[in-house]
Design a protein around this motif. Structure first.
Motif, mmCIF file in Angstrom:
data_model
loop_
_atom_site.group_PDB
_atom_site.id
_atom_site.type_symbol
_atom_site.label_atom_id
_atom_site.label_comp_id
_atom_site.label_asym_id
_atom_site.label_seq_id
_atom_site.Cartn_x
_atom_site.Cartn_y
_atom_site.Cartn_z
ATOM 1 N N MET A 26 -6.877 -28.196 22.193
ATOM 2 C CA MET A 26 -6.887 -29.517 21.564
ATOM 3 C C MET A 26 -5.685 -29.631 20.637
ATOM 4 S SD MET A 26 -10.901 -30.085 20.567
ATOM 5 C CE MET A 26 -10.522 -31.713 19.881
ATOM 6 N N ILE A 27 -5.198 -30.846 20.477
ATOM 7 C CA ILE A 27 -4.134 -31.090 19.500
ATOM 8 C C ILE A 27 -4.796 -31.244 18.140
ATOM 9 C CG2 ILE A 27 -2.283 -32.652 18.782
ATOM 10 C CD1 ILE A 27 -1.946 -33.402 21.739
ATOM 11 N N THR A 28 -4.549 -30.318 17.246
ATOM 12 C CA THR A 28 -5.207 -30.317 15.934
ATOM 13 C C THR A 28 -4.237 -30.520 14.779
ATOM 14 O OG1 THR A 28 -5.030 -27.897 15.829
ATOM 15 C CG2 THR A 28 -7.056 -28.820 16.765
ATOM 16 N N ARG A 29 -2.940 -30.514 15.060
ATOM 17 C CA ARG A 29 -1.962 -30.746 13.999
ATOM 18 C C ARG A 29 -0.730 -31.411 14.586
ATOM 19 N NH1 ARG A 29 1.955 -26.755 14.319
ATOM 20 N NH2 ARG A 29 1.404 -24.954 15.612
ATOM 21 N N ALA A 30 0.040 -32.019 13.726
ATOM 22 C CA ALA A 30 1.247 -32.720 14.172
ATOM 23 C C ALA A 30 2.320 -31.715 14.563
ATOM 24 C CB ALA A 30 1.757 -33.629 13.066
ATOM 25 N N PRO A 31 3.134 -32.037 15.546
ATOM 26 C CA PRO A 31 4.300 -31.202 15.859
ATOM 27 C C PRO A 31 5.416 -31.472 14.861
ATOM 28 C CG PRO A 31 4.332 -33.146 17.236
ATOM 29 C CD PRO A 31 3.072 -33.231 16.402
ATOM 30 N N ILE A 32 6.478 -30.716 14.964
ATOM 31 C CA ILE A 32 7.716 -31.088 14.287
ATOM 32 C C ILE A 32 8.291 -32.267 15.076
ATOM 33 C CG2 ILE A 32 10.040 -30.332 13.656
ATOM 34 C CD1 ILE A 32 8.879 -27.414 13.799
ATOM 35 N N TRP A 33 8.582 -33.342 14.372
ATOM 36 C CA TRP A 33 9.095 -34.534 15.042
ATOM 37 C C TRP A 33 10.619 -34.611 14.896
ATOM 38 C CZ3 TRP A 33 5.564 -37.018 17.839
ATOM 39 C CH2 TRP A 33 4.224 -37.055 17.428
ATOM 40 N N CYS A 34 11.271 -34.997 15.949
ATOM 41 C CA CYS A 34 12.698 -35.297 15.877
ATOM 42 C C CYS A 34 12.948 -36.631 16.570
ATOM 43 C CB CYS A 34 13.528 -34.194 16.549
ATOM 44 S SG CYS A 34 15.305 -34.554 16.556
ATOM 45 N N ILE A 240 9.593 -24.047 20.446
ATOM 46 C CA ILE A 240 9.674 -24.705 21.749
ATOM 47 C C ILE A 240 9.545 -26.205 21.549
ATOM 48 C CG2 ILE A 240 8.650 -24.952 24.030
ATOM 49 C CD1 ILE A 240 10.034 -22.275 23.532
ATOM 50 N N SER A 241 10.585 -26.904 21.966
ATOM 51 C CA SER A 241 10.655 -28.362 21.806
ATOM 52 C C SER A 241 10.577 -29.019 23.177
ATOM 53 C CB SER A 241 11.975 -28.729 21.120
ATOM 54 O OG SER A 241 12.128 -30.129 20.996
ATOM 55 N N VAL A 242 9.991 -30.218 23.229
ATOM 56 C CA VAL A 242 9.924 -30.977 24.477
ATOM 57 C C VAL A 242 10.578 -32.341 24.275
ATOM 58 C CG1 VAL A 242 7.939 -29.789 25.451
ATOM 59 C CG2 VAL A 242 7.562 -31.722 23.931
ATOM 60 N N HIS A 243 11.174 -32.816 25.336
ATOM 61 C CA HIS A 243 11.916 -34.085 25.308
ATOM 62 C C HIS A 243 11.642 -34.768 26.642
ATOM 63 C CE1 HIS A 243 15.808 -36.354 24.192
ATOM 64 N NE2 HIS A 243 15.431 -36.838 25.367
ATOM 65 N N ALA A 244 10.569 -35.546 26.671
ATOM 66 C CA ALA A 244 10.111 -36.128 27.938
ATOM 67 C C ALA A 244 10.702 -37.513 28.170
ATOM 68 C CB ALA A 244 8.587 -36.196 27.959
ATOM 69 N N HIS A 245 11.185 -37.713 29.378
ATOM 70 C CA HIS A 245 11.559 -39.058 29.820
ATOM 71 C C HIS A 245 10.409 -39.653 30.620
ATOM 72 C CE1 HIS A 245 15.996 -39.465 28.840
ATOM 73 N NE2 HIS A 245 15.619 -38.325 28.286
ATOM 74 N N MET A 260 -0.462 -29.123 24.002
ATOM 75 C CA MET A 260 -1.618 -28.275 24.266
ATOM 76 C C MET A 260 -1.198 -26.948 24.891
ATOM 77 S SD MET A 260 -3.967 -31.381 25.720
ATOM 78 C CE MET A 260 -5.139 -30.337 26.582
ATOM 79 N N ALA A 261 -0.058 -26.974 25.603
ATOM 80 C CA ALA A 261 0.434 -25.776 26.294
ATOM 81 C C ALA A 261 1.265 -24.870 25.402
ATOM 82 C CB ALA A 261 1.245 -26.183 27.515
ATOM 83 N N GLY A 262 1.496 -25.287 24.155
ATOM 84 C CA GLY A 262 2.195 -24.397 23.226
ATOM 85 C C GLY A 262 3.461 -24.925 22.605
ATOM 86 N N ALA A 263 3.897 -26.123 22.962
ATOM 87 C CA ALA A 263 5.114 -26.677 22.358
ATOM 88 C C ALA A 263 4.912 -26.903 20.860
ATOM 89 C CB ALA A 263 5.509 -27.979 23.048
ATOM 90 N N ASP A 264 6.004 -26.710 20.103
ATOM 91 C CA ASP A 264 5.953 -26.833 18.646
ATOM 92 C C ASP A 264 6.591 -28.121 18.140
ATOM 93 O OD1 ASP A 264 5.102 -23.966 18.276
ATOM 94 O OD2 ASP A 264 7.096 -23.618 19.130
ATOM 95 N N ARG A 265 7.393 -28.749 18.968
ATOM 96 C CA ARG A 265 8.281 -29.803 18.483
ATOM 97 C C ARG A 265 8.413 -30.875 19.555
ATOM 98 N NH1 ARG A 265 14.052 -30.460 18.658
ATOM 99 N NH2 ARG A 265 15.005 -31.123 16.676
ATOM 100 N N VAL A 266 8.630 -32.124 19.101
ATOM 101 C CA VAL A 266 8.770 -33.253 20.029
ATOM 102 C C VAL A 266 10.003 -34.064 19.670
ATOM 103 C CG1 VAL A 266 7.776 -35.450 20.782
ATOM 104 C CG2 VAL A 266 6.303 -33.445 20.528
ATOM 105 N N GLU A 267 10.834 -34.319 20.658
ATOM 106 C CA GLU A 267 11.931 -35.274 20.515
ATOM 107 C C GLU A 267 11.555 -36.547 21.253
ATOM 108 O OE1 GLU A 267 15.752 -32.220 20.144
ATOM 109 O OE2 GLU A 267 15.628 -33.578 21.857
ATOM 110 N N GLY A 268 11.757 -37.680 20.609
ATOM 111 C CA GLY A 268 11.415 -38.947 21.243
ATOM 112 C C GLY A 268 11.957 -40.112 20.454
ATOM 113 N N THR A 269 11.551 -41.315 20.847
ATOM 114 C CA THR A 269 12.073 -42.529 20.223
ATOM 115 C C THR A 269 10.943 -43.493 19.888
ATOM 116 O OG1 THR A 269 12.383 -43.604 22.368
ATOM 117 C CG2 THR A 269 14.255 -42.378 21.485
#
Length: 565
Positions: A26-34, A240-245, A260-269
């Motif tokens: 489950m997602i229980t906390r916010a990621p690092i946002w970029c 581990i950062s993700v940047h999904a299109h 949920m799979a282990g990423a720590d950070r999210v890049e998005g707009t």
């Protein structure tokens, strides 16, 4: 679709991950946002932002709470270089906010990028080179060894520049087109870059695994992220950062599963603005977390301001059905939806449990700075529940349940006639015309309670009234007694005017508070054909309000005989 054309495509291969764990997380906390609005978002605009617009957008991102902001590609554009210099020299970067700069693995671009950040307290240097099979074979015509060498050479140049810089440099590497790259090769090139940068738990590097082109269902992207997190060496030394299109329209789902799979950070707009079909929409992603009781650590409580700045700076429009920010997203036109929302809001007021539980509304609109004014809007598809909601929440009239179908039919006729949405004001004006100002038959000129007392022997209240009623034939004085003023008035109408009706239902409530408070009365009568007619009346005196309500019902009944209903 043409069956022959299907042969041009093939399914995306699955990941050999037999004991995947992410489905149980489950997602229980916010990621690092970029935020990459100023780079990825900006390069996707028909008309890129100028320096002033970029500054306004940057300040908005800071206010929302972003701590990492990719400010541009300064080595590729003079306006982006100038903008970064403006941020630094104008002291526009608050403490705790780190600018991120993107660069390709080329020496002159790397040096230009370091020149752009001179004077900054801290910066993230984001290195990328494309690693996918298609890019290797078609664009660069290089083999795996040559692609690794390109990334390693860029990493070495960045480390050399970082060791000379006064700015604290954090490292980020992206194997661009990660989703089109073999997993083992992605791991190989990322670890080769790690060997150059030598991250530690105290100073981790960022490995960004972008779905540069969204090529699979979200679960496969999650499998890729989990596989990588399991296999990368020194996992505690990397973020581990993700940047999904959004090529398949699944970027939000893919990112949620990646977390949920282990990423720590999210890049998005904001609102998903990005190349082609866009990036992951951080507004949706963050408020999805919020709706599950997870603090997203981003502040969208003034969503209208976010929309205004975004639309002004980007010249883009937020879709009216955007999940949380759209103009119509908290609005119901369907009658059944309106009825459920109306009942849910009423139950919420009664239970006061503190939990938000309203049908069709996953969050409280007020939590993002919206009002309840537009939750229910009326058109030809609307029903009695929605109309009742508007009357109560906009104007304070709590229509009895049995009265709602009749008024609903009145509104339906008006809506069908104009073929458009009805504003709350139009609905209320229709109510006034139909119920409060309907004097086509009878109107009250004067009313007086002559005597009122309690008869102990009969155990009932006795009242005697006199009134002057205006009719089509002129004015007529009536007088009668009954077990209360309203009953006496009914008797007077029957005896004096020869009206035939039965008082069937009665409701009343206060409209406003204070010494000059008004009350509203609702009365249903049954006419001589046993058909029910509702009326409404408003006055500072509840007895007079009930008399007006009775006459309103009689006027609506009389209109039937004239073919008006």
């Amino acid at each position: 679709m043409n069956q022959e054309k299907l042969r041009k495509y093939r399914p995306y291969p699955q990941v050999p991950l037999q004991d995947r764990r992410w489905p149980d997380q489950m997602i229980t906390r916010a990621p690092i946002w970029c935020s990459v609005d100023l780079r990825d978002g900006n390069q996707a605009l028909i008309q890129p932002m100028n320096v002033e617009e970029k500054l306004e957008m940057f300040q908005l991102l800071v206010q929302i709470g972003f701590k990492e902001i990719e400010v541009g590609f300064p080595s590729a554009s003079q306006i982006e270089y100038d903008f970064l210099r403006l941020l630094i020299e104008g002291n526009h970067i608050p403490t705790g906010v780190v600018p991120q700069v993107l660069t390709q693995a080329r020496e002159h671009l790397i040096k230009r990028s370091f020149a752009s950040i001179q004077g900054a307290r801290e910066a993230i240097m984001h290195l990328y080179n494309s690693t996918s099979i298609l890019q290797r074979d078609v664009v660069f015509k290089k083999d795996k060894k040559e692609i690794i060498e390109l990334g390693v050479t860029g990493a070495k140049l960045i480390r050399e520049q970082a060791e000379r810089a006064e700015t604290i440099i954090r490292y980020e590497y992206s194997p661009e087109s990660f989703t089109g790259t073999e997993l083992d090769f992605s791991l190989e090139i990322c670890e080769a870059v790690m060997d150059v940068w030598e991250p530690s738990p105290e100073k981790p590097m960022i490995i960004n695994l972008p779905a540069t082109v969204e090529m699979s269902t979200p679960n496969i992207y999650a499998d890729q992220i989990e596989w990588f997190c399991r296999h990368v060496k020194n996992r505690d030394c990397v973020l581990i950062s993700v940047h999904a299109h959004n090529d398949r329209g699944e970027a939000v789902a893919a990112t949620e599963l990646a977390l949920m799979a282990g990423a720590d950070r999210v890049e998005g707009t904001l609102f998903g603005n990005g190349e082609r079909t866009g990036n992951v929409d951080i507004v949706t992603l963050a408020l999805n977390m919020f709706s599950q009781g997870v603090d997203p650590e981003l502040d969208f409580s003034r969503i209208n301001k976010v929309i205004n700045v975004y639309e002004r700076c980007t010249k883009m429009k937020v879709h009216p059905r955007h999940p949380y920010a759209g103009e119509l997203v908290y609005t119901a036109f369907s009658g059944s939806h309106q009825d459920a929302i109306n009942k849910g809001m009423t139950a919420l007021e009664l239970t006061q449990s503190g939990l938000w539980e309203v049908p069709y509304l996953p969050i409280d609109p007020q939590d993002v700075g919206r009002t309840y004014e537009s939750i229910i809007r009326i058109n030809s598809q609307s029903g009695k529940g929605g109309i009742a909601y508007i009357m109560e929440h906009e104007f304070g009239f709590k229509l009895p349940n049995d009265m709602r179908p009749g008024f609903g039919r009145v509104i339906q006729e008006v809506s069908d006639a104009c073929s458009d949405e009805l504003s709350p004001e139009m609905i209320f004006q229709t109510f006034e015309k139909e119920y409060l100002f309907n004097v086509n038959g009878y109107a009250l000129k004067s009313f007086n309670v002559i005597k009122r007392h309690f008869d102990r022997d009969e155990e009932q209240s006795i009242a005697e009234i006199e009134a002057v009623v205006v009719t089509k034939g002129g004015e007529q004085s009536i007088r009668a007694s009954g077990n209360g003023p309203l009953d006496a008035f009914c008797t007077a109408l029957r005896d004096g005017l020869g009206l035939r009706f039965v008082l069937h239902s009665y409701h009343e409530h206060a409209l406003t508070r204070g010494s000059s408070a008004k009350a509203v009365s609702y009365i249903e009568i049954l006419d001589q054909d046993n058909e029910g007619w509702w009326g409404a009346g408003v006055d500072t005196d509840i007895i007079v309000a009930s008399i007006k309500s009775l006459l309103s019902a009689l006027n609506r009944s009389a209109a039937k005989a004239k073919g008006q209903h």
